[in-house]
Design a protein around this motif. Sequence first.
Motif, mmCIF file in Angstrom:
data_model
loop_
_atom_site.group_PDB
_atom_site.id
_atom_site.type_symbol
_atom_site.label_atom_id
_atom_site.label_comp_id
_atom_site.label_asym_id
_atom_site.label_seq_id
_atom_site.Cartn_x
_atom_site.Cartn_y
_atom_site.Cartn_z
ATOM 1 N N ALA A 157 -8.267 7.369 -1.982
ATOM 2 C CA ALA A 157 -8.875 6.454 -2.953
ATOM 3 C C ALA A 157 -8.245 5.064 -2.870
ATOM 4 C CB ALA A 157 -8.733 7.018 -4.362
ATOM 5 N N ILE A 158 -6.945 5.005 -2.685
ATOM 6 C CA ILE A 158 -6.259 3.717 -2.545
ATOM 7 C C ILE A 158 -6.727 3.018 -1.267
ATOM 8 C CG2 ILE A 158 -4.015 2.624 -2.161
ATOM 9 C CD1 ILE A 158 -2.825 4.793 -3.994
ATOM 10 N N LEU A 217 0.822 -1.211 0.000
ATOM 11 C CA LEU A 217 0.000 0.000 0.000
ATOM 12 C C LEU A 217 0.856 1.261 0.000
ATOM 13 C CD1 LEU A 217 -2.993 -0.784 2.363
ATOM 14 C CD2 LEU A 217 -2.930 -0.725 -0.107
ATOM 15 N N VAL A 218 1.943 1.250 0.744
ATOM 16 C CA VAL A 218 2.836 2.416 0.764
ATOM 17 C C VAL A 218 3.433 2.642 -0.619
ATOM 18 C CG1 VAL A 218 5.014 3.292 1.702
ATOM 19 C CG2 VAL A 218 3.325 2.264 3.221
ATOM 20 N N ALA A 219 3.834 1.558 -1.282
ATOM 21 C CA ALA A 219 4.387 1.685 -2.637
ATOM 22 C C ALA A 219 3.338 2.226 -3.605
ATOM 23 C CB ALA A 219 4.908 0.333 -3.108
ATOM 24 N N ALA A 246 -0.648 8.137 -9.198
ATOM 25 C CA ALA A 246 -1.230 9.474 -9.324
ATOM 26 C C ALA A 246 -2.589 9.541 -8.636
ATOM 27 C CB ALA A 246 -1.373 9.828 -10.800
ATOM 28 N N VAL A 247 -3.045 8.405 -8.119
ATOM 29 C CA VAL A 247 -4.339 8.328 -7.426
ATOM 30 C C VAL A 247 -4.133 8.800 -5.985
ATOM 31 C CG1 VAL A 247 -6.213 6.759 -6.779
ATOM 32 C CG2 VAL A 247 -4.960 6.381 -8.886
#
Length: 63
Positions: free
Chosen positions: A53-54, A40-42, A48-49
């Motif tokens: 949202a991630i 998730l950190v990567a 660009a999101v």
Amino acid sequence: MNILVHYRKWTRMDYLEEISPQPTPLPRRRTHSPAFKSHLVALCKNSAVSVAAIARAHNINDN
């Protein structure tokens, strides 16, 4: 003739015991593996999101 009436104040616990006599277990906190966290950190660094949202896409609180 004296009639003694026993008065007992009802508490919130009395009502809860009537509703569910068995104690319900507390929900457990979710745990995530270090590999999932680094993934998730990567994504957040290289994408660009938005971070929110991630997080929402992976069912994590977006705060």
